[in-house]
Design a protein around this motif. Sequence first.
Motif, short mmCIF file in Angstrom:
data_model
loop_
_atom_site.label_atom_id
_atom_site.label_comp_id
_atom_site.label_asym_id
_atom_site.label_seq_id
_atom_site.Cartn_x
_atom_site.Cartn_y
_atom_site.Cartn_z
N GLU A 184 49.59 50.01 44.18
CA GLU A 184 49.35 50.81 43.08
C GLU A 184 48.22 50.01 42.03
O GLU A 184 46.78 50.51 42.25
N ALA A 185 48.30 48.94 42.17
CA ALA A 185 48.13 48.00 40.76
C ALA A 185 46.33 47.30 42.15
O ALA A 185 45.37 47.62 40.96
N PHE A 186 46.57 46.81 43.32
CA PHE A 186 44.71 46.39 43.62
C PHE A 186 44.47 47.70 43.80
O PHE A 186 43.35 47.80 44.16
N GLY A 203 33.55 49.34 43.74
CA GLY A 203 31.60 48.71 43.93
C GLY A 203 32.39 47.32 43.06
O GLY A 203 31.18 46.69 42.31
N THR A 204 33.05 47.52 42.50
CA THR A 204 33.64 45.86 40.89
C THR A 204 33.70 44.95 41.93
O THR A 204 34.18 44.99 42.96
N PRO A 205 33.19 44.39 41.50
CA PRO A 205 32.46 42.47 42.00
C PRO A 205 34.61 42.15 42.29
O PRO A 205 35.19 42.74 41.13
N HIS A 206 34.52 41.87 43.82
CA HIS A 206 36.06 41.49 44.03
C HIS A 206 36.55 39.94 42.30
O HIS A 206 37.75 40.39 42.04
N ASN A 207 35.73 39.55 41.49
CA ASN A 207 36.02 38.42 40.42
C ASN A 207 36.42 39.28 39.32
O ASN A 207 37.04 38.57 38.52
N GLU A 208 36.04 40.26 39.18
CA GLU A 208 35.72 41.06 37.62
C GLU A 208 36.64 41.97 38.07
O GLU A 208 37.17 42.22 36.65
N ALA A 209 36.82 42.75 38.80
CA ALA A 209 38.21 43.32 39.32
C ALA A 209 39.74 43.38 38.76
O ALA A 209 40.54 43.36 38.84
N ARG A 210 39.85 41.75 39.52
CA ARG A 210 40.73 40.91 39.21
C ARG A 210 41.65 41.26 38.01
O ARG A 210 42.72 41.73 38.23
N GLU A 230 45.76 43.47 34.74
CA GLU A 230 46.18 44.42 33.37
C GLU A 230 47.00 45.68 34.38
O GLU A 230 48.32 45.84 33.76
N GLU A 231 47.11 46.44 35.28
CA GLU A 231 47.76 47.47 35.97
C GLU A 231 48.90 46.94 36.32
O GLU A 231 49.54 47.56 36.28
N LEU A 232 49.23 45.62 36.67
CA LEU A 232 50.07 45.09 37.12
C LEU A 232 51.52 44.92 36.05
O LEU A 232 52.45 45.50 36.02
N LEU A 253 55.75 35.17 38.93
CA LEU A 253 54.59 36.09 39.88
C LEU A 253 53.21 36.01 39.15
O LEU A 253 52.30 36.28 40.76
N LEU A 254 52.56 34.65 38.89
CA LEU A 254 51.52 34.28 39.01
C LEU A 254 50.88 34.08 40.45
O LEU A 254 49.88 34.55 40.64
N GLN A 255 52.19 33.25 40.91
CA GLN A 255 51.42 32.65 41.97
C GLN A 255 51.48 33.44 43.32
O GLN A 255 50.25 33.18 43.66
N THR A 256 51.79 34.63 43.48
CA THR A 256 52.08 35.49 44.19
C THR A 256 50.58 36.08 43.82
O THR A 256 50.04 36.37 45.21
N PHE A 257 50.45 36.43 42.64
CA PHE A 257 49.40 37.41 42.15
C PHE A 257 47.80 36.28 43.00
O PHE A 257 46.54 36.55 43.08
#
Length: 715
Positions: free
Chosen positions: A341-343, A349-356, A361-363, A391-395
Amino acid sequence: MTPLTTSAFDLPDHLTPKADPALIARDEQHFAAIARSLEEAIAELSDRLDAERKAPGGAGRQALDRDLEIHRLTARLRALRRFGLDLCLGHMVSADDPEPVYVGRLGLTDSQGRRLLLDWRSPAAEPFFGATHGNPMGLASRRRYRWTRGRISDYWDEVFTADGAEGHAALDDQSAFIASLGSSRSPRMRDVLATIQADQDAIIRAGSRGALVVDGGPGTGKTVVALHRSAYLLYSDPRLGHRRGGVLFVGPHQPYLAYVADVLPSLGEEGVQTCTLRDLVAEGAAAAAETDPEVARLKASADLVKAIEPAVRFYENPPTKGMTVTTHWSDIWVGPDDWAEAFAAPDPGTPHNEARDRIWEELLAILTDKHDDEDISPDLLRKSLLQNRELLQTFNRAWPLIEAADLVGDLWSVPAYLRMCAPWLTPDEIRRLQRAQAQAWTVSDLPLLDAARQRLGDPEASRRRRRQEASIAAERERMSHVVDNLLAADDDGEGLVTMLRGEDLRSSLVDENALPAADPDLLAGPFAHIVVDEAQELTDAEWQMLLQRCPSRSFTIVGDRAQARHGFTESWQERLERVGLDRINLASLSVNYRTPEEIMVEAEPVIRAALPDANVPVSIRGTGVPVHHGAASELGSILDGWLAAHADGTACVIGDPTFEETARVRSLTPELSKGLEFDLVVLVDPGSFGDGIEGAVDRYVAMTRATRQLVILTS
């Protein structure tokens, strides 16, 4: 600009008949009116510009409009000061009205609103350029001026009707124009607006929808058309204005861009972005040539550019196993569905780094919703989650920040990765594309780096965003303290100060637009129209760099199939449809205005031996100077003799890398001479340029750079 006190005409002695008052008196009167109007216009524009600069800057849209107005006034003022009377190109007389209409680089009216100069780009000015004896377009006559240091050193008249002369025309027709073609060249392209011919003007004024291909051999004025069309389209087509994306002009190399640098400003256009393909990518400046022809062929394909998409998707996989996230108050379970759901949160079309950031935030929102303790504030919970290392490492493993250079470098150093992203490549091709220094960039890598950067976005964007948010928060806190101090100093708690208690007003006191932000990439696009010169050299992969910057597919494509160094066996239609363009129109230029016939007689067999169907243009002039053949040992004496005999003009030595340039003599390779022109060209050992198509094209291109004299030397 001072009032006109001397004649605008400074004709040499041999043109004394043209100084007859019956021929130029009407012009003199009109130039006096132009001089007065210019003086008034410059004074008025200066005052308006000063007023705009002193006016409050404002914010948001108001600030943008003020900046645009300052830019417009500055450009107009610079254009008026740049020229003077030589804003005027000439005049035309209608068959129905004996009053001349004067055509200029810019439109100009006097204080009473009387039109003194008609802008060359306006529809009404089209006959000045487009009229021919076969199609006079309603004209009785036309006069064009040649300006030298602000005064008219020659002019020529063309008469289209039997009574067009009427005692007011010097009947030399095109003779002065033909003579002007052989005038000395300088390090910058000379001004040719007044001498644009009907075949060129028709292309300049063609519509902007779809892709217009301008095909023409050496000396046909392709570059002239490309530059003037850029200025014309910005003037005539509101869909292409700067607020809609503007125009990008792409040239073949830096010497070319330096050569044409003055043309667009001389036409009053300073907003056109100009670049080479190398300039579109940060790594372009230092990129080397690809030495392996097979590797260059593989990277030239648009298919390999498509490998960037699966290369990025490899790093966009939500975890398939759930995990427990420990906070200071409780444990929260996040399962595969929560990750998915978060992904899915970023817009397509959002660039990969900008989608992060959007995914993160959704997570955090999902985890916050799952937390049961309502006594804990969302801000405290969020702070706890941000400190959760697991959590940060997994993300980070599931959706890492990626640099374009790292992604493309991995393709050239990890065979399994390249095989996964480009499964159509053979094992031998995959081995061939691998290299020891993954990021030793070549020109052939640039389209892949560009595609990767477009797909990934800026990895620094997230960090900049966090810094900017921190700056905004700090500024709001500072402003809040100021407001609190004002309230504390208010005795009765009434009046305007009381309004400051509102949170909305406190927030509005912070100008977020004034806080630091990243400098925009002016070449990133999107552009409303792209002009490409020497387009025959572009590979399919390089075309993708331009297509993604122009969603409207509005292009002017200028080139010559016979000057393609690596061959061009398809038609323009076939090539462009294959790379992704449609609505393709073809225009052809077939008159060689630059290269004398003595040179073309020797150049034509060179290219026809390799390309029998080459579009070789017909020269319209000769110099009487034959091509000189000699020994390489003559180079010094030939150049010394030419420099002694010619006080101005430029020369170029092509093919001798040991020759050191001087102020008036360039030293270039055949490839870097493309698009340029010189009075004298000296080819040294042209046989060493290579065999096959590439060698023939290099010799043909080098030979046709000369406007007066060609010398061929062999060792």
